[in-house]
Write a protein that holds these residues in place. Structure first.
Motif, PDB file in Angstrom:
ATOM      1  N   ILE A 312     -51.119 -89.564 -30.009  1.00 19.45           N
ATOM      2  CA  ILE A 312     -50.101 -89.110 -29.062  1.00 19.45           C
ATOM      3  C   ILE A 312     -50.704 -87.963 -28.264  1.00 19.45           C
ATOM      4  CG2 ILE A 312     -47.798 -88.134 -28.775  1.00 19.45           C
ATOM      5  CD1 ILE A 312     -47.011 -89.400 -31.423  1.00 19.45           C
ATOM      6  N   VAL A 313     -50.557 -88.015 -26.950  1.00 24.85           N
ATOM      7  CA  VAL A 313     -51.108 -87.002 -26.061  1.00 24.85           C
ATOM      8  C   VAL A 313     -50.010 -86.526 -25.115  1.00 24.85           C
ATOM      9  CG1 VAL A 313     -52.780 -86.524 -24.219  1.00 24.85           C
ATOM     10  CG2 VAL A 313     -53.431 -88.008 -26.140  1.00 24.85           C
ATOM     11  N   SER A 314     -49.851 -85.200 -25.009  1.00 25.27           N
ATOM     12  CA  SER A 314     -48.909 -84.669 -24.024  1.00 25.27           C
ATOM     13  C   SER A 314     -49.674 -84.272 -22.772  1.00 25.27           C
ATOM     14  CB  SER A 314     -48.150 -83.469 -24.592  1.00 25.27           C
ATOM     15  OG  SER A 314     -49.009 -82.371 -24.844  1.00 25.27           O
ATOM     16  N   ASN A 315     -49.083 -84.579 -21.614  1.00 24.79           N
ATOM     17  CA  ASN A 315     -49.720 -84.334 -20.320  1.00 24.79           C
ATOM     18  C   ASN A 315     -48.846 -83.421 -19.459  1.00 24.79           C
ATOM     19  OD1 ASN A 315     -52.121 -86.128 -20.425  1.00 24.79           O
ATOM     20  ND2 ASN A 315     -50.577 -87.730 -20.637  1.00 24.79           N
ATOM     21  N   ARG A 316     -49.348 -82.229 -19.182  1.00 23.66           N
ATOM     22  CA  ARG A 316     -48.663 -81.317 -18.275  1.00 23.66           C
ATOM     23  C   ARG A 316     -49.042 -81.648 -16.826  1.00 23.66           C
ATOM     24  NH1 ARG A 316     -51.438 -76.074 -20.147  1.00 23.66           N
ATOM     25  NH2 ARG A 316     -53.145 -77.560 -19.899  1.00 23.66           N
ATOM     26  N   ASN A 317     -48.189 -81.234 -15.913  1.00 20.01           N
ATOM     27  CA  ASN A 317     -48.483 -81.414 -14.490  1.00 20.01           C
ATOM     28  C   ASN A 317     -48.779 -82.880 -14.161  1.00 20.01           C
ATOM     29  OD1 ASN A 317     -48.699 -80.344 -11.890  1.00 20.01           O
ATOM     30  ND2 ASN A 317     -50.929 -80.197 -12.018  1.00 20.01           N
ATOM     31  N   ALA A 318     -48.176 -83.777 -14.913  1.00 19.12           N
ATOM     32  CA  ALA A 318     -48.342 -85.225 -14.702  1.00 19.12           C
ATOM     33  C   ALA A 318     -46.953 -85.819 -14.519  1.00 19.12           C
ATOM     34  CB  ALA A 318     -49.057 -85.852 -15.896  1.00 19.12           C
ATOM     35  N   SER A 337     -39.991 -85.326 -14.645  1.00 16.73           N
ATOM     36  CA  SER A 337     -40.565 -85.104 -15.967  1.00 16.73           C
ATOM     37  C   SER A 337     -42.052 -85.413 -16.011  1.00 16.73           C
ATOM     38  CB  SER A 337     -39.847 -85.969 -17.015  1.00 16.73           C
ATOM     39  OG  SER A 337     -40.421 -85.784 -18.293  1.00 16.73           O
ATOM     40  N   ASP A 338     -42.775 -84.565 -16.732  1.00 18.21           N
ATOM     41  CA  ASP A 338     -44.150 -84.862 -17.122  1.00 18.21           C
ATOM     42  C   ASP A 338     -44.129 -85.903 -18.242  1.00 18.21           C
ATOM     43  OD1 ASP A 338     -45.084 -83.088 -15.251  1.00 18.21           O
ATOM     44  OD2 ASP A 338     -45.301 -81.432 -16.650  1.00 18.21           O
ATOM     45  N   THR A 339     -45.287 -86.153 -18.872  1.00 16.45           N
ATOM     46  CA  THR A 339     -45.405 -87.361 -19.676  1.00 16.45           C
ATOM     47  C   THR A 339     -45.971 -87.120 -21.072  1.00 16.45           C
ATOM     48  OG1 THR A 339     -47.627 -87.835 -18.855  1.00 16.45           O
ATOM     49  CG2 THR A 339     -45.790 -88.731 -17.598  1.00 16.45           C
ATOM     50  N   ILE A 340     -45.685 -88.082 -21.923  1.00 10.62           N
ATOM     51  CA  ILE A 340     -46.321 -88.212 -23.231  1.00 10.62           C
ATOM     52  C   ILE A 340     -46.886 -89.626 -23.323  1.00 10.62           C
ATOM     53  CG2 ILE A 340     -45.968 -88.265 -25.725  1.00 10.62           C
ATOM     54  CD1 ILE A 340     -43.864 -86.137 -25.394  1.00 10.62           C
ATOM     55  N   ALA A 341     -48.161 -89.718 -23.663  1.00  5.40           N
ATOM     56  CA  ALA A 341     -48.832 -91.017 -23.758  1.00  5.40           C
ATOM     57  C   ALA A 341     -49.068 -91.369 -25.215  1.00  5.40           C
ATOM     58  CB  ALA A 341     -50.166 -90.987 -23.013  1.00  5.40           C
ATOM     59  N   SER A 342     -49.020 -92.654 -25.507  1.00  5.38           N
ATOM     60  CA  SER A 342     -49.261 -93.155 -26.861  1.00  5.38           C
ATOM     61  C   SER A 342     -50.349 -94.220 -26.828  1.00  5.38           C
ATOM     62  CB  SER A 342     -47.973 -93.745 -27.452  1.00  5.38           C
ATOM     63  OG  SER A 342     -48.198 -94.277 -28.740  1.00  5.38           O
ATOM     64  N   PHE A 343     -51.247 -94.157 -27.813  1.00  5.71           N
ATOM     65  CA  PHE A 343     -52.348 -95.107 -27.941  1.00  5.71           C
ATOM     66  C   PHE A 343     -52.413 -95.594 -29.388  1.00  5.71           C
ATOM     67  CE2 PHE A 343     -53.322 -91.940 -24.769  1.00  5.71           C
ATOM     68  CZ  PHE A 343     -53.899 -92.628 -23.711  1.00  5.71           C
ATOM     69  N   ASP A 362     -50.633 -97.773 -25.277  1.00  2.00           N
ATOM     70  CA  ASP A 362     -49.325 -98.334 -25.612  1.00  2.00           C
ATOM     71  C   ASP A 362     -48.328 -98.113 -24.488  1.00  2.00           C
ATOM     72  OD1 ASP A 362     -50.183 -99.224 -28.114  1.00  2.00           O
ATOM     73  OD2 ASP A 362     -49.706 -97.304 -29.064  1.00  2.00           O
ATOM     74  N   ASN A 363     -48.006 -96.857 -24.222  1.00  2.00           N
ATOM     75  CA  ASN A 363     -47.028 -96.590 -23.175  1.00  2.00           C
ATOM     76  C   ASN A 363     -47.068 -95.129 -22.750  1.00  2.00           C
ATOM     77  OD1 ASN A 363     -45.808 -95.310 -25.322  1.00  2.00           O
ATOM     78  ND2 ASN A 363     -44.030 -96.645 -25.415  1.00  2.00           N
ATOM     79  N   LEU A 364     -46.339 -94.862 -21.688  1.00  2.00           N
ATOM     80  CA  LEU A 364     -46.189 -93.529 -21.133  1.00  2.00           C
ATOM     81  C   LEU A 364     -44.698 -93.287 -21.010  1.00  2.00           C
ATOM     82  CD1 LEU A 364     -48.305 -91.425 -19.985  1.00  2.00           C
ATOM     83  CD2 LEU A 364     -47.690 -92.278 -17.726  1.00  2.00           C
ATOM     84  N   ILE A 365     -44.212 -92.191 -21.597  1.00  2.00           N
ATOM     85  CA  ILE A 365     -42.778 -91.923 -21.585  1.00  2.00           C
ATOM     86  C   ILE A 365     -42.525 -90.534 -21.017  1.00  2.00           C
ATOM     87  CG2 ILE A 365     -42.404 -93.426 -23.576  1.00  2.00           C
ATOM     88  CD1 ILE A 365     -41.895 -90.824 -25.213  1.00  2.00           C
ATOM     89  N   PRO A 366     -41.294 -90.278 -20.566  1.00  2.00           N
ATOM     90  CA  PRO A 366     -40.979 -88.927 -20.083  1.00  2.00           C
ATOM     91  C   PRO A 366     -41.012 -87.922 -21.231  1.00  2.00           C
ATOM     92  CG  PRO A 366     -39.331 -90.527 -19.345  1.00  2.00           C
ATOM     93  CD  PRO A 366     -40.166 -91.211 -20.375  1.00  2.00           C
ATOM     94  N   ALA A 367     -41.583 -86.756 -20.935  1.00  2.00           N
ATOM     95  CA  ALA A 367     -41.580 -85.671 -21.916  1.00  2.00           C
ATOM     96  C   ALA A 367     -40.259 -84.918 -21.904  1.00  2.00           C
ATOM     97  CB  ALA A 367     -42.725 -84.706 -21.634  1.00  2.00           C
ATOM     98  N   GLN A 368     -39.379 -85.259 -20.966  1.00  2.00           N
ATOM     99  CA  GLN A 368     -38.055 -84.665 -20.812  1.00  2.00           C
ATOM    100  C   GLN A 368     -38.098 -83.271 -20.200  1.00  2.00           C
ATOM    101  OE1 GLN A 368     -35.436 -86.577 -21.266  1.00  2.00           O
ATOM    102  NE2 GLN A 368     -36.688 -88.247 -22.085  1.00  2.00           N
TER     103      GLN A 368
END
Length: 428
Positions: A312-318, A337-343, A362-368
């Motif tokens: 799981i990776v959190s992405n700021r400014n994305a 919202s920026d994002t959280i990616a899953s692999f 896997d996917n990219l979801i909103p970090a809220q």
């Protein structure tokens, strides 16, 4: 209102609050100066509530990272020292007072800009090694007496560079951004954002003195920020130590790197071979944002066998998600919202992307919200608390322990200032 309860039920609509059946405490640091205490409760009907129960100013003015020792009931906090130009290292004993659980033990000035810590718990006579990464070119180590949470200085390393890195604006000097204890508990691993390298230090188990070993260079201009080793369950017992993986998120290039890990003989260090490099956003998105993107990474077990695990990776400014619903269900204002990616990482290698590291997006979801600087997973692996720095918010998301899929937001709290880190306090 600081606490938000947005899993509604028939009982809630009737004005009846289900009695909580389980609870956990989260400690949250913020650049606003506080360590906030959040209490998460779960009712018998499965709904959650996250409550702001108070705060401490004893790590002010700019708390940047928290480290918890649940076994010994200790909490460590580093203050980055923006306001003063002097960093501090602080320790607390954790008590049972729900409104004021932190009892300060030691506060000591340290080199400026401490941003991350790690504990090696296997020291002589029950002592511990506490290591601190300082963004302003340093690593310090401290000897901890865990029964009292007191600490004393051991060593300090100041790093230099002959010339700026490829990104001269961000890489004019070394910038250690994390310190991590490796799975063998013999080494400290320190990604250096400014020097484009992973620094390695050997820990003498008898003295807790550390000494440098050969560093691992990363691609110029990458800006390594944080890393994680593959979970213990992902290393098959019949496989050799060469099957151990190290994953690195790079702040400046927005890349996720996968390395195979070997241990050099005679405590000579750690070897790493790059297996694969993928976008921290996944293949469906171009890294069009300028810096400050990947922030945090976690490697979590999955039950598929063969060493398969999740990243799981959190992405700021994305800010790929625009005009989405507010995590506060009582607030109709939409947010970006920026994002959280899953692999998913296949234990057999050869992921869907074709790389030898076996990484499949896997996917990219909103970090809220904005700038998910850090996130923390609970002990069961079924809840993820995300700290949104620019939004001043913490959200708690469900995570399926079978698939790793991140699900609905079950609780949130706002008004926390610039959130920098979160730790779970779950009694062992």
């Amino acid at each position: 209102m600081l606490s938000k309860f947005f899993a509604f039920s028939v009982l809630a609509l009737l004005g009846v609050t289900p009695a909580p059946t389980s609870a956990a405490r989260l400690y949250v640091s913020s650049y606003a100066g506080q360590i906030t205490f959040l209490d998460l409760t779960k009712a018998k009907n499965g709904t959650y509530e996250l409550t702001n129960s108070g705060a401490s100013n004893d790590c002010a003015p700019n708390p940047s990272w928290l480290q918890i020792d649940v076994k010994h009931r200790n909490l460590y906090c580093v203050d980055e020292g923006f306001a003063t130009g002097i960093g501090t290292l602080n320790s607390f004993k954790l008590g049972n007072d729900t409104k004021n659980p932190l009892s300060p033990v030691t506060r000591m000035n340290v080199p400026n800009a401490p941003v991350n810590t790690a504990i090696m718990a296997n020291g002589p006579n029950g002592t511990q090694l506490l290591a601190v990464a300082h963004y302003v070119n340093a690593l310090t180590t401290w000897k901890v007496e865990p029964k009292t949470a007191s600490f004393a200085p051991l060593q300090s390393f100041n790093f230099t560079m002959a010339k700026p890195g490829r990104n001269a604006g961000r890489q004019a000097a070394p910038h250690p951004h994390q310190v991590l204890v490796d799975p063998s508990h013999k080494y400290l691993v320190v990604p250096d954002l400014g020097a484009d390298m992973i620094r390695i230090f050997y820990i003498d188990p008898h003295t807790l003195q550390v000494s440098e070993r050969p560093s691992i260079n990363v691609e110029p201009g990458s800006g390594p920020r944080h890393g994680a080793f593959s979970p213990a369950s992902a290393v098959h017992p019949r496989k050799t130590k060469a099957e151990l993986r190290y994953y690195l998120v790079n702040e400046l290039s927005s890349k996720l790197h996968a390395y195979s890990v070997t241990y050099l003989p005679n405590n000579g260090g750690i070897g790493m071979s790059l297996l694969e490099s993928v976008s921290a956003y996944g293949p469906e998105k171009d890294p069009v944002f300028s810096g400050n993107a990947p922030a945090e990474i976690a490697a979590l077990p999955l039950p598929m066998g063969n060493g398969t695990h999740q990243l799981i990776v959190s992405n700021r400014n994305a800010t790929f998600f625009k005009d989405i619903g507010n995590p506060d269900k009582k607030n109709e204002t939409h947010i970006d919202s920026d994002t959280i990616a899953s692999f998913t990482v296949s234990g057999n290698g050869g992921g869907a992307g074709g790389g030898v590291g076996g990484i499949s997006f896997d996917n990219l979801i909103p970090a809220q919200g904005s700038f998910p600087r850090q996130f923390s997973v609970n002990r069961r692996g079924d809840l993820v608390a995300v700290g949104l720095q620019n939004s001043g918010r913490v959200v708690v998301m469900e995570r399926c322990t079978e698939s790793g899929k991140l699900g609905a937001v079950v609780a949130e709290v706002e008004g926390l200032g610039g959130v920098t880190s979160i730790v779970w306090d779950e009694r062992e």
